[in-house]
Design an enzyme around this catalytic site. Structure first.
Site, PDB file in Angstrom:
ATOM      1  N   HIS A 107      44.305  45.490  37.627  1.00 16.25           N
ATOM      2  CA  HIS A 107      43.725  44.888  38.830  1.00 16.25           C
ATOM      3  C   HIS A 107      42.929  45.957  39.592  1.00 16.25           C
ATOM      4  O   HIS A 107      41.732  46.118  39.370  1.00 16.25           O
ATOM      5  CB  HIS A 107      44.856  44.275  39.650  1.00 16.25           C
ATOM      6  CG  HIS A 107      44.435  43.408  40.784  1.00 16.25           C
ATOM      7  ND1 HIS A 107      43.124  43.056  41.021  1.00 16.25           N
ATOM      8  CD2 HIS A 107      45.158  42.803  41.770  1.00 16.25           C
ATOM      9  CE1 HIS A 107      43.071  42.278  42.093  1.00 16.25           C
ATOM     10  NE2 HIS A 107      44.294  42.118  42.562  1.00 16.25           N
ATOM     11  N   HIS A 165      35.186  40.313  32.491  1.00 19.38           N
ATOM     12  CA  HIS A 165      35.932  39.775  33.631  1.00 19.38           C
ATOM     13  C   HIS A 165      36.478  38.415  33.230  1.00 19.38           C
ATOM     14  O   HIS A 165      35.836  37.679  32.492  1.00 19.38           O
ATOM     15  CB  HIS A 165      35.006  39.620  34.851  1.00 19.38           C
ATOM     16  CG  HIS A 165      35.744  39.466  36.140  1.00 19.38           C
ATOM     17  ND1 HIS A 165      36.192  38.251  36.594  1.00 19.38           N
ATOM     18  CD2 HIS A 165      36.124  40.380  37.062  1.00 19.38           C
ATOM     19  CE1 HIS A 165      36.811  38.426  37.751  1.00 19.38           C
ATOM     20  NE2 HIS A 165      36.791  39.708  38.053  1.00 19.38           N
ATOM     21  N   ASP A 168      34.002  47.382  38.993  1.00 12.93           N
ATOM     22  CA  ASP A 168      34.570  48.723  38.839  1.00 12.93           C
ATOM     23  C   ASP A 168      33.670  49.682  38.072  1.00 12.93           C
ATOM     24  O   ASP A 168      33.966  50.874  38.006  1.00 12.93           O
ATOM     25  CB  ASP A 168      35.927  48.628  38.122  1.00 12.93           C
ATOM     26  CG  ASP A 168      36.956  47.939  38.990  1.00 12.93           C
ATOM     27  OD1 ASP A 168      37.014  48.271  40.184  1.00 12.93           O
ATOM     28  OD2 ASP A 168      37.673  47.071  38.493  1.00 12.93           O
TER      29      ASP A 168
HETATM   30  N1  CMC Z   1      35.272  46.043  26.012  1.00 15.76           N
HETATM   31  C1  CMC Z   1      35.235  45.572  24.735  1.00 15.76           C
HETATM   32  N2  CMC Z   1      35.599  44.334  24.384  1.00 15.76           N
HETATM   33  C2  CMC Z   1      36.029  43.525  25.373  1.00 15.76           C
HETATM   34  C3  CMC Z   1      36.093  43.944  26.714  1.00 15.76           C
HETATM   35  C4  CMC Z   1      35.683  45.261  27.024  1.00 15.76           C
HETATM   36  N3  CMC Z   1      35.717  45.708  28.274  1.00 15.76           N
HETATM   37  N4  CMC Z   1      36.557  42.923  27.488  1.00 15.76           N
HETATM   38  C5  CMC Z   1      36.775  41.898  26.647  1.00 15.76           C
HETATM   39  N5  CMC Z   1      36.451  42.271  25.376  1.00 15.76           N
HETATM   40  C6  CMC Z   1      36.474  41.406  24.183  1.00 15.76           C
HETATM   41  C7  CMC Z   1      37.894  41.160  23.701  1.00 15.76           C
HETATM   42  O1  CMC Z   1      38.279  42.116  22.729  1.00 15.76           O
HETATM   43  C8  CMC Z   1      37.775  39.771  23.140  1.00 15.76           C
HETATM   44  O2  CMC Z   1      37.118  39.875  21.899  1.00 15.76           O
HETATM   45  P1  CMC Z   1      37.536  38.891  20.652  1.00 15.76           P
HETATM   46  O3  CMC Z   1      37.111  37.528  21.087  1.00 15.76           O
HETATM   47  O4  CMC Z   1      36.796  39.426  19.481  1.00 15.76           O
HETATM   48  O5  CMC Z   1      39.028  39.014  20.525  1.00 15.76           O
HETATM   49  C9  CMC Z   1      36.805  39.071  24.084  1.00 15.76           C
HETATM   50  O6  CMC Z   1      35.975  40.129  24.602  1.00 15.76           O
HETATM   51  C10 CMC Z   1      37.477  38.317  25.232  1.00 15.76           C
HETATM   52  O7  CMC Z   1      38.359  39.220  25.902  1.00 15.76           O
HETATM   53  P2  CMC Z   1      39.695  38.767  26.660  1.00 15.76           P
HETATM   54  O8  CMC Z   1      40.623  39.939  26.726  1.00 15.76           O
HETATM   55  O9  CMC Z   1      40.217  37.494  26.087  1.00 15.76           O
HETATM   56  O10 CMC Z   1      39.120  38.433  28.105  1.00 15.76           O
HETATM   57  P3  CMC Z   1      39.969  38.304  29.453  1.00 15.76           P
HETATM   58  O11 CMC Z   1      39.231  37.348  30.291  1.00 15.76           O
HETATM   59  O12 CMC Z   1      41.397  38.012  29.170  1.00 15.76           O
HETATM   60  O13 CMC Z   1      39.897  39.785  30.050  1.00 15.76           O
HETATM   61  C11 CMC Z   1      39.360  41.678  31.350  1.00 15.76           C
HETATM   62  C12 CMC Z   1      39.184  40.159  31.168  1.00 15.76           C
HETATM   63  C13 CMC Z   1      38.704  42.111  32.653  1.00 15.76           C
HETATM   64  C14 CMC Z   1      40.869  42.020  31.430  1.00 15.76           C
HETATM   65  C15 CMC Z   1      38.714  42.390  30.144  1.00 15.76           C
HETATM   66  O14 CMC Z   1      37.346  42.075  30.056  1.00 15.76           O
HETATM   67  C16 CMC Z   1      38.932  43.898  30.205  1.00 15.76           C
HETATM   68  O15 CMC Z   1      39.977  44.401  29.753  1.00 15.76           O
HETATM   69  N6  CMC Z   1      37.930  44.664  30.738  1.00 15.76           N
HETATM   70  C17 CMC Z   1      38.100  46.094  30.909  1.00 15.76           C
HETATM   71  C18 CMC Z   1      38.963  46.396  32.132  1.00 15.76           C
HETATM   72  C19 CMC Z   1      38.222  46.164  33.431  1.00 15.76           C
HETATM   73  O16 CMC Z   1      37.087  46.587  33.598  1.00 15.76           O
HETATM   74  N7  CMC Z   1      38.905  45.524  34.396  1.00 15.76           N
HETATM   75  C20 CMC Z   1      38.343  45.268  35.743  1.00 15.76           C
HETATM   76  C21 CMC Z   1      38.213  43.836  36.050  1.00 15.76           C
HETATM   77  S1  CMC Z   1      37.280  43.577  37.576  1.00 15.76           S
HETATM   78  C22 CMC Z   1      38.375  44.073  38.880  1.00 15.76           C
HETATM   79  C23 CMC Z   1      39.369  43.048  39.331  1.00 15.76           C
HETATM   80  O17 CMC Z   1      38.992  41.884  39.545  1.00 15.76           O
HETATM   81  O18 CMC Z   1      40.547  43.407  39.510  1.00 15.76           O
END
Ligand code: CMC
Length: 430
Positions: free
Chosen positions: A268, A309, A365
């Site tokens: 977060h 996101h 971020d």
């Molecule tokens: N780099 C590489 N691949 C990614 C990334 C990334 N940053 N984010 C998602 N993916 C890929 C993931 O591997 C998956 O691929 P596949 O379909 O082949 O399995 C696909 O994209 C969908 O990902 P997900 O994990 O199902 O997506 P989610 O909505 O559950 O996750 C997230 C959202 C923010 C946790 C994720 O994008 C992430 O881990 N990003 C990096 C951490 C980050 O920057 N977090 C800050 C969020 S903004 C601040 C806040 O609101 O708190």
């Protein structure tokens, strides 16, 4: 004529039900009428992590993740960041309308005159170890504040809530700054009522021996905009914590300590710190393609931090504003050497099929850490800065929950998959 309802056939019984659709949703409780036997509990919906469950009705913040839209009380974030100030935005988020001049003057006066904390708070903070994480200090000090204001328990009294709001928004920068000064081994600096909200925060952080601290206007403005961008983000993890803890009718200081604890986690409020570590690990612009290749081949194991996101499937509108803000800050502080790596990462990722097809764009971020670092904040302080801005949003979400007659103590159901009843086995027979 189409009807706003959903017809469902329960194949276990062959019975049909008509469920009303209101605001694009059905009421989960309407499922309870679907039973096989009369004494069944009734059908539930299963939704870990609230992936598709609206837990409340809200009028505070609107997000359209596909279009990259963020609005507070209907006003686009871009206009607020450009033309407003954090305290005005906090007022808007809390009370629903932009303040008239005299309301804004009074609001600023009240916040400014609630910035000082009881001297015992200082003593309390002194008790932390020299290397205590500032966010741990912040969370516990927020909880400790509730013991100084037992009157804040009167949560259904409008005046009491108002006073708690002044106290919380007034005191969070003071506590955040004290946490920083403690970590740096510096004496605490008291609030200066002549300065703006952000200017005073810089004063409490960085004032040394000079009789009067003068914040740099460009840095003061940048910090104010960062507070605006973090002020609310609808039902995120910490807002949900604020509502959930607050639904037990505890005082707002204790509920806010709970929300801050939720923010502390790396998924977060901690991602901006991870971005900085990642940029340092990459080391130079020419190593970016190799890093991107590793991310792609890692199949989710290694992520491009600051990208992607849960809600935004487009450029996070806050990231766009922060990117521009970074230029203004670097003009004063000198360019953060990690910026070139960040820009190259963004350029390559936005052209790459892996990121394009998954709709992975820079989030809030990606660039904020670079600015915080240029402003000379240690990385440990990043989530605390987030918490200062988010305080207005937390209070607004809490108050909306309290005044919503449909809300009750938050208490989800579970699908029990454990043992049925079995007989106790004495120790000698196990
Ligand atoms: N780099 C590489 N691949 C990614 C990334 C990334 N940053 N984010 C998602 N993916 C890929 C993931 O591997 C998956 O691929 P596949 O379909 O082949 O399995 C696909 O994209 C969908 O990902 P997900 O994990 O199902 O997506 P989610 O909505 O559950 O996750 C997230 C959202 C923010 C946790 C994720 O994008 C992430 O881990 N990003 C990096 C951490 C980050 O920057 N977090 C800050 C969020 S903004 C601040 C806040 O609101 O708190």
């Amino acid at each position: 004529m189409p009807k706003d309802s959903l017809t469902v056939t329960d194949n276990r019984t062959g019975k049909q039900y008509e469920l009303q659709i209101e605001n694009g949703a059905i009421r989960a409780n309407d499922l309870r009428q679907m039973k096989v036997k009369a004494d069944d509990f009734g059908l539930m919906s299963y939704d870990p992590a609230f992936m598709n469950t609206a837990s409340c009705k809200s009028k505070v913040t609107f997000i359209d993740g596909d279009k990259g839209i963020l609005r507070y009380r209907g006003y686009p974030i871009e206009q607020l960041a450009e033309q407003s100030s954090y305290l005005e935005v906090a007022y808007l988020i809390l009370y629903g309308e932009l303040p008239k001049k005299e309301d804004l003057d009074n609001w600023k006066y009240q916040i400014t005159h609630h910035t000082i904390v009881h001297e015992n708070i200082k003593k309390f903070m002194d008790g932390f170890h020299y290397d205590a994480h500032p966010m741990g200090m912040f969370i516990s000090t927020m909880a400790a504040l509730s013991t100084f204001y037992p009157d804040a328990k009167a949560i259904f009294d409008k005046e009491s809530r108002q006073l708690s709001t002044y106290r919380l928004i007034g005191k969070v920068p003071t506590i955040a700054a004290f946490a920083y000064r403690h970590a740096m081994g510096l004496p605490y600096a008291y609030p200066d009522n002549d300065l703006s909200y952000a200017g005073n925060f810089l004063n409490m952080l960085f004032k040394m021996t000079e009789p009067k601290y003068k914040p740099n206007p460009a840095l003061e403005k940048a910090l104010d905009v960062l507070f605006i961008l973090h002020a609310d983000h609808e039902q995120n993890c910490s807002a949900n914590a604020m509502r959930s803890v607050g639904s037990s009718q505890v005082d707002p200081f204790s509920a806010l300590a709970g929300a801050s604890a939720a923010l502390y986690g790396p998924l977060h409020g901690g991602a901006n710190e991870a971005v900085l570590r990642m940029l340092k690990e990459i080391g130079s612009k020419d190593k970016v393609p190799a890093f991107i290749k590793e991310v792609k081949e890692g199949k989710g194991e290694k992520r491009l931090m600051g990208f992607g996101h849960r809600v935004y499937k487009n450029y996070d509108p806050r990231a766009k504003i922060i990117k521009k803000l970074a230029d203004d800050v670097f003009e004063v502080t000198g360019k953060n050497p990690l910026l070139d790596i960040a820009l190259e990462l963004e350029r390559i990722a936005l052209e790459d099929e892996y990121f394009v097809s998954r709709k992975l764009y820079p989030n809030v971020d990606f660039y904020s850490g670079l600015i915080y670092q240029a402003l000379k904040f240690p990385v440990d302080m990043f989530p605390v800065l987030f918490a200062i801005g988010r305080t207005a949003g937390w209070i607004a979400q809490w108050e909306e929950m309290l005044l919503d007659s449909e809300q009750k103590i938050a208490r989800p159901r579970q699908l029990y998959l454990g043992y049925n009843q079995r007989e106790y086995v004495p120790l000698v027979r196990r």
